[in-house]
Design an enzyme around this catalytic site. Structure first.
Site, short mmCIF file in Angstrom:
data_model
loop_
_atom_site.label_atom_id
_atom_site.label_comp_id
_atom_site.label_asym_id
_atom_site.label_seq_id
_atom_site.Cartn_x
_atom_site.Cartn_y
_atom_site.Cartn_z
N SER A 79 -30.06 37.94 -63.93
CA SER A 79 -28.88 37.44 -63.23
C SER A 79 -27.94 38.62 -63.02
O SER A 79 -27.37 39.13 -63.98
CB SER A 79 -28.15 36.38 -64.06
OG SER A 79 -29.01 35.34 -64.42
N LYS A 117 -27.12 31.33 -58.18
CA LYS A 117 -26.97 31.40 -59.65
C LYS A 117 -25.49 31.51 -60.02
O LYS A 117 -25.03 30.86 -60.97
CB LYS A 117 -27.75 32.61 -60.19
CG LYS A 117 -27.56 32.91 -61.66
CD LYS A 117 -28.19 31.88 -62.58
CE LYS A 117 -27.89 32.21 -64.04
NZ LYS A 117 -28.41 31.21 -64.97
N LYS A 175 -20.43 37.99 -68.38
CA LYS A 175 -21.06 38.89 -67.39
C LYS A 175 -21.23 38.17 -66.05
O LYS A 175 -20.90 38.71 -64.99
CB LYS A 175 -22.42 39.32 -67.97
CG LYS A 175 -23.23 40.24 -67.15
CD LYS A 175 -24.45 39.64 -66.51
CE LYS A 175 -25.33 38.76 -67.31
NZ LYS A 175 -26.48 38.23 -66.57
P1 NAD Z 1 -32.07 40.16 -73.57
O1 NAD Z 1 -30.95 41.09 -73.85
O2 NAD Z 1 -32.60 39.31 -74.68
O3 NAD Z 1 -33.33 40.98 -72.96
C1 NAD Z 1 -33.23 41.99 -72.02
C2 NAD Z 1 -34.33 43.00 -72.31
O4 NAD Z 1 -34.37 43.96 -71.24
C3 NAD Z 1 -34.11 43.80 -73.60
O5 NAD Z 1 -35.26 43.68 -74.43
C4 NAD Z 1 -33.91 45.23 -73.11
O6 NAD Z 1 -34.39 46.21 -74.00
C5 NAD Z 1 -34.67 45.23 -71.81
N1 NAD Z 1 -34.27 46.29 -70.90
C6 NAD Z 1 -33.02 46.60 -70.46
N2 NAD Z 1 -33.05 47.63 -69.62
C7 NAD Z 1 -34.34 48.00 -69.50
C8 NAD Z 1 -35.02 49.01 -68.77
N3 NAD Z 1 -34.37 49.86 -67.97
N4 NAD Z 1 -36.36 49.10 -68.89
C9 NAD Z 1 -37.03 48.23 -69.71
N5 NAD Z 1 -36.46 47.25 -70.41
C10 NAD Z 1 -35.12 47.14 -70.31
O7 NAD Z 1 -31.57 39.24 -72.36
P2 NAD Z 1 -32.10 37.77 -71.96
O8 NAD Z 1 -31.34 36.73 -72.70
O9 NAD Z 1 -33.58 37.77 -71.97
O10 NAD Z 1 -31.56 37.67 -70.44
C11 NAD Z 1 -32.19 38.36 -69.36
C12 NAD Z 1 -31.52 37.92 -68.07
O11 NAD Z 1 -31.71 36.51 -67.90
C13 NAD Z 1 -30.01 38.16 -68.03
O12 NAD Z 1 -29.61 38.57 -66.76
C14 NAD Z 1 -29.43 36.79 -68.37
O13 NAD Z 1 -28.13 36.58 -67.83
C15 NAD Z 1 -30.45 35.87 -67.70
N6 NAD Z 1 -30.50 34.53 -68.28
C16 NAD Z 1 -30.50 34.37 -69.63
C17 NAD Z 1 -30.52 33.08 -70.16
C18 NAD Z 1 -30.50 32.85 -71.66
O14 NAD Z 1 -30.30 31.70 -72.08
N7 NAD Z 1 -30.71 33.88 -72.46
C19 NAD Z 1 -30.55 31.97 -69.30
C20 NAD Z 1 -30.60 32.16 -67.93
C21 NAD Z 1 -30.56 33.46 -67.43
#
Ligand code: NAD
Length: 297
Positions: free
Chosen positions: A97, A172, A240
């Site tokens: 997102s 979104k 965010k």
């Molecule tokens: P998270 O922080 O658990 O995971 C993100 C991962 O991306 C981390 O493991 C990080 O090391 C990796 N990463 C970051 N930069 C990188 C790069 N350059 N190369 C490789 N890996 C990289 O986050 P999440 O909760 O999984 O959320 C991911 C996305 O989904 C976000 O944008 C969030 O807003 C969206 N989202 C999350 C939820 C939720 O409930 N967690 C729900 C809907 C949407």
């Protein structure tokens, strides 16, 4: 034969999504900045890559699921990023997102190399990722969407093409505005009732079946009066998203007064150390102003 999938970003959402693709029979090549995150997915059968560029060399469809725009830009356009390894004809799907303008920038950079691009943010949270019931909001062109559809079907229960690059992110953000303001409204209603001496649980039971009722009220109302702020969806992620909504509003010249107020409330909650709490903890800001704690009696 099914196209090989690359998966970059193996956190709360990315890990179960990558695992679901393997369960569906896809070969998955994965990468994350953290080795622990990679190991949990390779243990389930994925192949580890040395960089996003390597993922793009090994796979035909490359999915990114990272925190926000800067991380998506780094993974796709940075050094050893996806575009350093992706040959013409590959397809990048950013499911993070992020701000719509950043998705548009990513889309143009991919198109300049003959690589397809879709933005495909999701709603449904971690349970939706685990159970493959996500709702996927997509921006990009129709042929790339058709190509991605079999993959989306293994990750979610719906995928909707909403328009060109960035349109999925706009939808979104619309979702996050409605959810955030709905939580704030529930929080204010509960706080008023509490101070007036009416049990907030009674308020919930009395009004949930009428026009005021909502999925948000059903999910978040009980968390407030049960004082359970375990995420769920963290304040820091909603902060965010609302910052991205306000960035888009500035770019589009749209005054969003209620959303701007929500942004200030989320800023305050970040400063008070509530960033890791579920977004139902918005009630903590409201009750602090009122000098009362929402709790069922
Ligand atoms: P998270 O922080 O658990 O995971 C993100 C991962 O991306 C981390 O493991 C990080 O090391 C990796 N990463 C970051 N930069 C990188 C790069 N350059 N190369 C490789 N890996 C990289 O986050 P999440 O909760 O999984 O959320 C991911 C996305 O989904 C976000 O944008 C969030 O807003 C969206 N989202 C999350 C939820 C939720 O409930 N967690 C729900 C809907 C949407």
């Amino acid at each position: 034969m099914a196209e090989k999938i690359g998966f970059i970003g193996l956190g709360i959402m990315g890990r179960p999504m990558a695992i679901n693709l393997m369960k569906a029979g896809y070969e998955v090549h994965c990468y994350d900045l953290f080795q622990d995150a990679v190991k949990r997915v390779t243990d389930a059968g994925a192949k580890a890559a040395a960089s996003p560029a390597d993922v793009a060399r090994a796979a035909e469809i490359i999915i990114t699921m990272v925190q926000d725009g800067p991380q998506a830009e780094q993974a796709i356009m940075g050094k050893d990023g996806v575009l350093d390894g992706a040959a013409k004809g590959k397809l990048v799907i950013d499911m993070s997102s992020i701000a719509p303008s950043v998705s548009q920038k990513l889309g143009k950079a991919c198109a300049a190399k003959g690589v397809g691009f879709l933005d495909g943010p999701v709603s449904g949270g971690e349970p939706g990722a685990i159970n493959a019931t996500l709702a996927i909001m997509v921006g990009g062109n129709a042929s790339d969407f058709e190509r991605a559809k079999p993959v989306f079907e293994k990750l979610g229960k719906s995928s909707v093409l909403c328009g060109g690059y960035g349109a999925g992110q706009v939808v979104k953000l619309a979702n996050q505005i409605v959810v955030g303001l709905n939580i704030l409204a529930v929080a204010e209603a509960m706080t008023l009732a509490q101070k007036a001496g009416v049990n907030p649980e009674t308020v919930f039971e009395a009004i949930k079946g009428g026009l005021a009722g909502s999925n948000v009220m059903n999910a978040k109302g009980p968390m407030m009066f049960n004082r359970n702020f375990q995420p769920g969806f963290r304040i820091e992620l909603h902060y965010k998203d609302i910052n991205n909504a306000m960035q888009a509003a500035r770019e589009m010249q749209v005054p969003l007064q209620a959303t701007a107020n929500l942004q200030q409330i989320l800023t305050s909650l970040m400063l008070s150390g509530d960033g890791k709490h579920d977004h139902s903890a918005i009630v903590k800001f409201v009750e602090k102003q009122a000098g009362v704690e929402v709790k069922k009696t």
